[in-house]
Write an enzyme that holds these catalytic residues in place. Structure first.
Site, mmCIF file in Angstrom:
data_model
loop_
_atom_site.group_PDB
_atom_site.id
_atom_site.type_symbol
_atom_site.label_atom_id
_atom_site.label_comp_id
_atom_site.label_asym_id
_atom_site.label_seq_id
_atom_site.Cartn_x
_atom_site.Cartn_y
_atom_site.Cartn_z
ATOM 1 N N ALA A 137 0.849 -1.194 0.000
ATOM 2 C CA ALA A 137 0.000 0.000 0.000
ATOM 3 C C ALA A 137 0.887 1.248 0.000
ATOM 4 O O ALA A 137 1.844 1.315 -0.765
ATOM 5 C CB ALA A 137 -0.967 -0.045 1.175
ATOM 6 N N SER A 138 0.635 2.202 0.874
ATOM 7 C CA SER A 138 1.336 3.494 0.784
ATOM 8 C C SER A 138 2.792 3.463 1.226
ATOM 9 O O SER A 138 3.508 4.454 1.026
ATOM 10 C CB SER A 138 0.587 4.552 1.583
ATOM 11 O OG SER A 138 -0.573 4.956 0.882
#
Length: 463
Positions: free
Chosen positions: A78-79
């Site tokens: 993800a981020s």
């Protein structure tokens, strides 16, 4: 693999002082408790000066087949991926292919956003509109969207900026998607190939890749940790693909740059060492990446560099980033003062940031409340009035009595019931490892209030 893990623990314990061994045993006890009592599922690695002092897998890589995780299981980051996208841009800068003062419209003139530079995009000060909700509302969900589709949608809709570039800080996934597309434009390669050839392969990150082809090409990764969400009504874990509220993971599977790097705890330690030792970037450029470029939260004194958060806590200066996507929660951090690295990858959306705080405390020798099973008791409803009010920690928490029950109410109105386990201690009813504990005076007034979040105890100040 599961049989080998206790032996690995013994080897690690044997390499350290009795005090360090005690910390590692506490860490193991804490994490096993999180798995057994609070559903933690994932991989954890802790390193000291680049040497692994703790590495363990908890739970399943595939809940449907009961295939267990191991230390080479691959997770969607993800981020946490944003620091990789930032590094790709900085590599091109070091090679003289671009400048951080370059305008966004220099690369995508069809976008209606003037005065936005690559620097603004790297530091979340661009003011670019959020693509997610626009794609949710306007995209044909029978098709998988890719970066070019997102850019075309923004060009067509001509959504206004959220603020004048450089005047505010607001987290922007849109900016990092466009940065990945700029990498493709300048290099003439796909983002996937550029990252493999210029970052992952040179560093020896053998299990790391850009993976946004799981749904579009039915591509599979061996030893993949599939991300699951828990559905209360079903009392089971399911893939987000199969649940209406999270089915966007399918049609947004082609978007890359803000997420979609997939990796292992071991490969992320290799990455952490490369960032520390400026293996890929020029030393001056690496320092700029880890410098306080913009202020993310003035209250917490939290800053953003290029793709990473920067803050100082009780233990030192921390470089970190978390990530979240249905089924995944991830965290990578390094204390630059002690050179301790913390990597937590969960494939059932566990509370990784809170778990990091507890791990940090344990490794520093601070007391942590170990996980335990909570049992609800019955309290006289009028006794709950003692505890109602507004508290700060530093964020606002309101405690309200509703009939015979006590609730914690967030500023956005979301409420969670707090169930009593004693006359002065309540646990959260949402299945998380959180409690609120009160210390009372002889005349039944509140002397102190404590929030215990995943073992870490902080004082709540009543207003």
């Amino acid at each position: 693999m599961r049989r080998l893990l206790p032996l690995l623990g013994i080897i690690l314990f044997a390499c350290h002082s009795p005090e360090e061994n005690s910390h590692i045993k506490q860490l193991d006890e804490f994490l096993k408790g999180q798995q057994e009592l609070f559903r933690f599922n994932g991989n954890v690695l802790v390193a000291d000066h680049g040497k692994i002092v703790y590495q363990h897998s908890f739970g399943m890589a595939d809940f449907d087949s009961n295939r267990p995780l191991n230390d080479s299981s691959v997770f969607e980051l993800a981020s946490v991926s944003k620091q990789f996208t930032a590094t790709a841009i900085l590599l091109l800068k070091d090679r003289g292919k671009l400048k951080l003062t370059d305008s966004l419209r220099q690369y995508f003139p069809e976008l209606p956003y003037s005065n936005i530079t690559l620097w603004h995009m790297l530091t979340h000060t661009s003011g670019l509109p959020d693509y997610f909700w626009e794609m949710m509302n306007a995209w044909d969900t029978s098709k998988i969207a890719f970066n070019k589709d997102m850019i075309a949608l923004l060009a067509d809709k001509k959504l206004p900026v959220l603020f004048e570039p450089g005047t505010k800080w607001e987290y922007s996934n849109t900016a990092f998607v466009i940065l990945a597309s700029i990498v493709e434009k300048i290099s003439g390669q796909s983002y996937k190939d550029f990252m493999a050839e210029n970052i992952f392969k040179p560093l020896g990150m053998k299990h790391t890749r850009i993976y946004n082809t799981r749904r579009s090409l039915k591509d599979t990764i061996p030893n993949y940790a599939y991300g699951y969400i828990y559905i209360d009504s079903l009392k089971k874990y399911v893939l987000p693909d199969n649940y209406p509220d999270t089915r966007f993971v399918v049609f947004m599977d082609g978007i890359q740059g803000d997420g979609i790097v997939n990796s292992t705890t071991g490969d992320l330690l290799i990455w952490d060492r490369a960032v520390k030792n400026h293996t890929l970037l020029k030393e001056e450029t690496q320092k700029e990446m880890l410098k306080q470029q913009s202020i993310a939260d003035s209250t917490k004194k939290e800053y953003y560099g290029y793709g990473v958060f920067l803050e100082k806590n009780d233990f030192g200066n921390i470089i970190s980033h978390s990530g979240g996507w249905p089924g995944y929660s991830t965290f990578l951090a390094r204390n630059t003062d002690t050179d301790q690295t913390f990597i937590i990858l969960s494939n059932n959306s566990s509370g990784v940031t809170a778990i990091f705080n507890a791990i940090q405390d344990i490794m520093a020798g601070k007391p942590v409340v170990m996980p335990y099973k909570h049992k609800e008791i019955t309290l006289d409803s009028t006794a709950l009035d003692t505890f109602t009010g507004t508290y700060l920690s530093p964020n606002e928490i309101k405690l309200e009595r509703r009939g015979s029950k006590l609730f914690r109410v967030s500023p956005n109105g979301y409420s969670i019931e707090l169930k009593p386990e004693s006359a002065t201690k309540f646990f959260y009813s949402d299945g998380s490892d959180r409690q609120i504990e009160f210390e009372l005076t002889a005349d039944n007034k509140i002397a102190k209030t404590w929030l215990i979040a995943y073992g870490t105890k902080t004082e709540l100040l009543k207003q």
